[in-house]
Write a protein that holds these residues in place. Structure first.
Motif, PDB file in Angstrom:
ATOM      1  N   ARG A  22      91.404  54.661 -20.922  1.00 56.54           N
ATOM      2  CA  ARG A  22      91.410  53.357 -20.270  1.00 56.54           C
ATOM      3  C   ARG A  22      92.662  52.632 -20.700  1.00 56.54           C
ATOM      4  O   ARG A  22      92.949  52.496 -21.883  1.00 56.54           O
ATOM      5  CB  ARG A  22      90.169  52.553 -20.671  1.00 56.54           C
ATOM      6  CG  ARG A  22      90.082  51.218 -19.943  1.00 56.54           C
ATOM      7  CD  ARG A  22      88.834  50.473 -20.318  1.00 56.54           C
ATOM      8  NE  ARG A  22      88.880  50.172 -21.748  1.00 56.54           N
ATOM      9  CZ  ARG A  22      87.814  50.054 -22.519  1.00 56.54           C
ATOM     10  NH1 ARG A  22      86.628  50.247 -22.027  1.00 56.54           N
ATOM     11  NH2 ARG A  22      87.941  49.757 -23.789  1.00 56.54           N
ATOM     12  N   ARG A  23      93.404  52.174 -19.733  1.00 57.38           N
ATOM     13  CA  ARG A  23      94.632  51.439 -20.025  1.00 57.38           C
ATOM     14  C   ARG A  23      94.308  49.986 -20.311  1.00 57.38           C
ATOM     15  O   ARG A  23      93.175  49.537 -20.150  1.00 57.38           O
ATOM     16  CB  ARG A  23      95.585  51.536 -18.851  1.00 57.38           C
ATOM     17  CG  ARG A  23      96.064  52.936 -18.627  1.00 57.38           C
ATOM     18  CD  ARG A  23      97.094  52.963 -17.570  1.00 57.38           C
ATOM     19  NE  ARG A  23      97.518  54.354 -17.361  1.00 57.38           N
ATOM     20  CZ  ARG A  23      98.490  54.686 -16.590  1.00 57.38           C
ATOM     21  NH1 ARG A  23      99.166  53.773 -15.937  1.00 57.38           N
ATOM     22  NH2 ARG A  23      98.809  55.937 -16.445  1.00 57.38           N
ATOM     23  N   SER A  24      95.318  49.261 -20.709  1.00 57.58           N
ATOM     24  CA  SER A  24      95.119  47.851 -21.052  1.00 57.58           C
ATOM     25  C   SER A  24      94.698  47.022 -19.846  1.00 57.58           C
ATOM     26  O   SER A  24      94.085  45.986 -20.001  1.00 57.58           O
ATOM     27  CB  SER A  24      96.397  47.273 -21.673  1.00 57.58           C
ATOM     28  OG  SER A  24      97.477  47.400 -20.766  1.00 57.58           O
ATOM     29  N   GLY A  25      94.991  47.471 -18.630  1.00 59.04           N
ATOM     30  CA  GLY A  25      94.583  46.760 -17.424  1.00 59.04           C
ATOM     31  C   GLY A  25      93.111  46.940 -17.095  1.00 59.04           C
ATOM     32  O   GLY A  25      92.587  46.310 -16.194  1.00 59.04           O
ATOM     33  N   GLY A  26      92.412  47.805 -17.807  1.00 58.53           N
ATOM     34  CA  GLY A  26      90.999  48.028 -17.580  1.00 58.53           C
ATOM     35  C   GLY A  26      90.704  49.207 -16.667  1.00 58.53           C
ATOM     36  O   GLY A  26      89.550  49.560 -16.480  1.00 58.53           O
ATOM     37  N   ARG A  27      91.731  49.832 -16.083  1.00 56.09           N
ATOM     38  CA  ARG A  27      91.509  50.983 -15.211  1.00 56.09           C
ATOM     39  C   ARG A  27      91.194  52.220 -16.038  1.00 56.09           C
ATOM     40  O   ARG A  27      91.865  52.514 -17.009  1.00 56.09           O
ATOM     41  CB  ARG A  27      92.734  51.244 -14.359  1.00 56.09           C
ATOM     42  CG  ARG A  27      92.978  50.135 -13.360  1.00 56.09           C
ATOM     43  CD  ARG A  27      94.101  50.458 -12.438  1.00 56.09           C
ATOM     44  NE  ARG A  27      93.866  51.746 -11.790  1.00 56.09           N
ATOM     45  CZ  ARG A  27      94.786  52.429 -11.143  1.00 56.09           C
ATOM     46  NH1 ARG A  27      96.011  51.973 -11.081  1.00 56.09           N
ATOM     47  NH2 ARG A  27      94.506  53.568 -10.567  1.00 56.09           N
ATOM     48  N   ARG A  28      90.167  52.928 -15.632  1.00 56.94           N
ATOM     49  CA  ARG A  28      89.773  54.150 -16.332  1.00 56.94           C
ATOM     50  C   ARG A  28      90.228  55.365 -15.533  1.00 56.94           C
ATOM     51  O   ARG A  28      90.190  55.360 -14.314  1.00 56.94           O
ATOM     52  CB  ARG A  28      88.258  54.213 -16.497  1.00 56.94           C
ATOM     53  CG  ARG A  28      87.738  53.212 -17.455  1.00 56.94           C
ATOM     54  CD  ARG A  28      86.254  53.391 -17.606  1.00 56.94           C
ATOM     55  NE  ARG A  28      85.756  52.395 -18.536  1.00 56.94           N
ATOM     56  CZ  ARG A  28      84.837  52.622 -19.438  1.00 56.94           C
ATOM     57  NH1 ARG A  28      84.288  53.796 -19.513  1.00 56.94           N
ATOM     58  NH2 ARG A  28      84.454  51.665 -20.240  1.00 56.94           N
ATOM     59  N   GLU A  35      88.518  53.777 -29.671  1.00 55.14           N
ATOM     60  CA  GLU A  35      88.776  52.543 -28.937  1.00 55.14           C
ATOM     61  C   GLU A  35      89.518  51.583 -29.855  1.00 55.14           C
ATOM     62  O   GLU A  35      89.096  51.317 -30.968  1.00 55.14           O
ATOM     63  CB  GLU A  35      87.461  51.920 -28.474  1.00 55.14           C
ATOM     64  CG  GLU A  35      87.661  50.811 -27.491  1.00 55.14           C
ATOM     65  CD  GLU A  35      86.354  50.419 -26.819  1.00 55.14           C
ATOM     66  OE1 GLU A  35      86.322  49.295 -26.289  1.00 55.14           O
ATOM     67  OE2 GLU A  35      85.402  51.201 -26.844  1.00 55.14           O
ATOM     68  N   SER A  57      92.241  46.939 -26.204  1.00 56.01           N
ATOM     69  CA  SER A  57      91.939  47.157 -24.788  1.00 56.01           C
ATOM     70  C   SER A  57      92.179  48.590 -24.349  1.00 56.01           C
ATOM     71  O   SER A  57      91.968  48.934 -23.196  1.00 56.01           O
ATOM     72  CB  SER A  57      92.772  46.214 -23.937  1.00 56.01           C
ATOM     73  OG  SER A  57      94.142  46.480 -24.146  1.00 56.01           O
TER      74      SER A  57
END
Length: 86
Positions: free
Chosen positions: A11-17, A75, A78
């Protein structure tokens, strides 16, 4: 039972998995020339450190046999990274 599928997700910092599914057998066949070099390097290491090659092979086989069902997740803030072996 040997592992059949490895799932790597992040998961990137933008929230996209994102998830990537890797079948073990085709990847192992593609990397088999490197696997042969790794086995030869392992045999040389066994000779240098005076370890029984069959014992090292048995230990490696035990670790690979125990991999199915393994779930590893890290984790940090983010960012997230996970590995699942089936």
């Amino acid at each position: 039972m040997i592992p059949q599928l490895v799932t790597v997700g992040y998961r990137r910092s933008g929230g996209r998995r994102r998830r990537i599914h890797l079948p073990v057998l085709p990847v192992a066949l593609l990397l088999s020339p490197l696997l042969l070099l790794a086995v030869l390097g392992g045999l040389v290491a066994c000779a240098v450190f005076r370890i029984a090659p069959m014992g090292a092979l048995r230990g490696t086989g035990s670790v690979l046999w125990a991999l199915p069902g393994t779930f590893f997740e890290v984790e940090e803030g983010s960012m997230a990274f996970l590995v699942s072996v089936r």
